[in-house]
Enzyme design. Structure first.
Site, PDB file in Angstrom:
ATOM      1  N   GLU A   1       4.330  -9.628  16.596  1.00  0.00           N
ATOM      2  CA  GLU A   1       4.065 -10.026  17.622  1.00  0.00           C
ATOM      3  C   GLU A   1       4.137 -11.644  18.272  1.00  0.00           C
ATOM      4  OE1 GLU A   1      -1.074 -10.039  19.832  1.00  0.00           O
ATOM      5  OE2 GLU A   1      -0.404  -9.374  17.659  1.00  0.00           O
TER       6      GLU A   1
ATOM      7  N   ARG B   1       0.911  -1.733   0.244  1.00  0.00           N
ATOM      8  CA  ARG B   1       0.210  -0.097  -0.378  1.00  0.00           C
ATOM      9  C   ARG B   1       0.847   1.207  -0.248  1.00  0.00           C
ATOM     10  NH1 ARG B   1      -3.425  -3.784   3.248  1.00  0.00           N
ATOM     11  NH2 ARG B   1      -1.612  -2.850   4.783  1.00  0.00           N
TER      12      ARG B   1
END
Lengths: 176, 176
Positions: free
Chosen positions: B96, B59
């Site tokens: 994470e 993006r």
């Protein structure tokens, strides 16, 4: 005016042995050929009333966003399966071995909107044809398909796109 | 002037349960907020002598290419590991669970060039900080980092980028 082909790097045996990869990062990183590539595409389509520019990830976005900006058009992201977060249309296309799927959001196009498609490279034309089907499934009118590079010779990608306006800035012959 | 946040779609539970995904395809597809986002970033950096704009796939390229075009700068593609065909610098960053790697071509930057970094979203700042390290490893000077969206609140992404000029067009608070 520069010779765009001089800024495209040939990388032998990438991503697999025997492939001569055409690297456009060397064109993008130089503002002169980068700008000239975009300007040529915008010049060709500026009077066509383009509503949306749709490009195929990831390299397609590098030029596609700038083309949309300059044409005062919206920009549509066509992505590989599973990467867009909303309701999508899907189209499948053939690879050398197997198939692949590209997607576009169903609300990206209003019926009757004029769409310019963009990708960095036209090779076999499989992905490009799938992208055309996506836009038409959503009710868009494909006004043309622009590429930086067209591989000519044995691949016949352009034949798959017959009936559409095709603009390719650089032709590079590929041997069988 | 439009309110950019009105064009960002919230997608609950995507890509995984509990995440409120900020979808910018709804901003890109409308030429008015799309153009305004790009113009605001260009306005902020236009007198900084930017030589190159580097953006993170995919993006990031949508806006990054247009920003480079308008700043008369070259464009650099920062990609995930294994996607660039030439000799690369690598930087690792934490997710994470586990780590990920981004890469940039070693010949993308000449020593001392001024670089503007761009990504669509600032969350934890891990990817952004790795991108800064990539540019600096190549001898570039990071003049700033622009984002469309900054997630504020518990993520503290901006803290990781202390000492750099950060421009984020839209702040969205995230609850723990």
């Amino acid at each position: 005016m520069v010779k765009l082909i001089d800024f495209i790097r040939n990388v032998p045996d990438w991503p697999v042995d025997g492939v001569q990869f055409k690297d456009i990062t060397t064109l993008c990183v130089n503002s002169i050929p980068f700008k000239e590539s975009i300007d040529k595409i915008v010049e060709h389509y500026k009077d066509k009333g383009i509503d949306k520019v749709a490009a195929i990830e990831a390299r397609g976005y590098v030029f596609g966003g700038a083309i949309a900006y300059l044409l005062d058009a919206g920009f549509i992201l066509i992505r590989k399966e599973g990467k867009l977060p909303w309701k999508c249309y899907q189209e499948e296309y053939e690879l050398e071995y197997g198939t692949d799927i590209i997607e576009m959001h169903q609300d990206a196009i209003n019926k009757g909107e004029k769409v310019l498609l963009f990708d960095d490279l036209l090779a076999t034309g499989g992905t490009a044809k799938a992208a055309i089907r996506l836009v038409e499934k959503a009710g868009g009118i494909v006004e043309g398909f622009a590429f930086v590079i067209e591989l000519t010779g044995s691949l016949h990608g352009r034949d798959k796109l017959e009936g559409y306006d095709i603009l390719a800035l650089v032709q590079i012959p590929v041997e069988e």
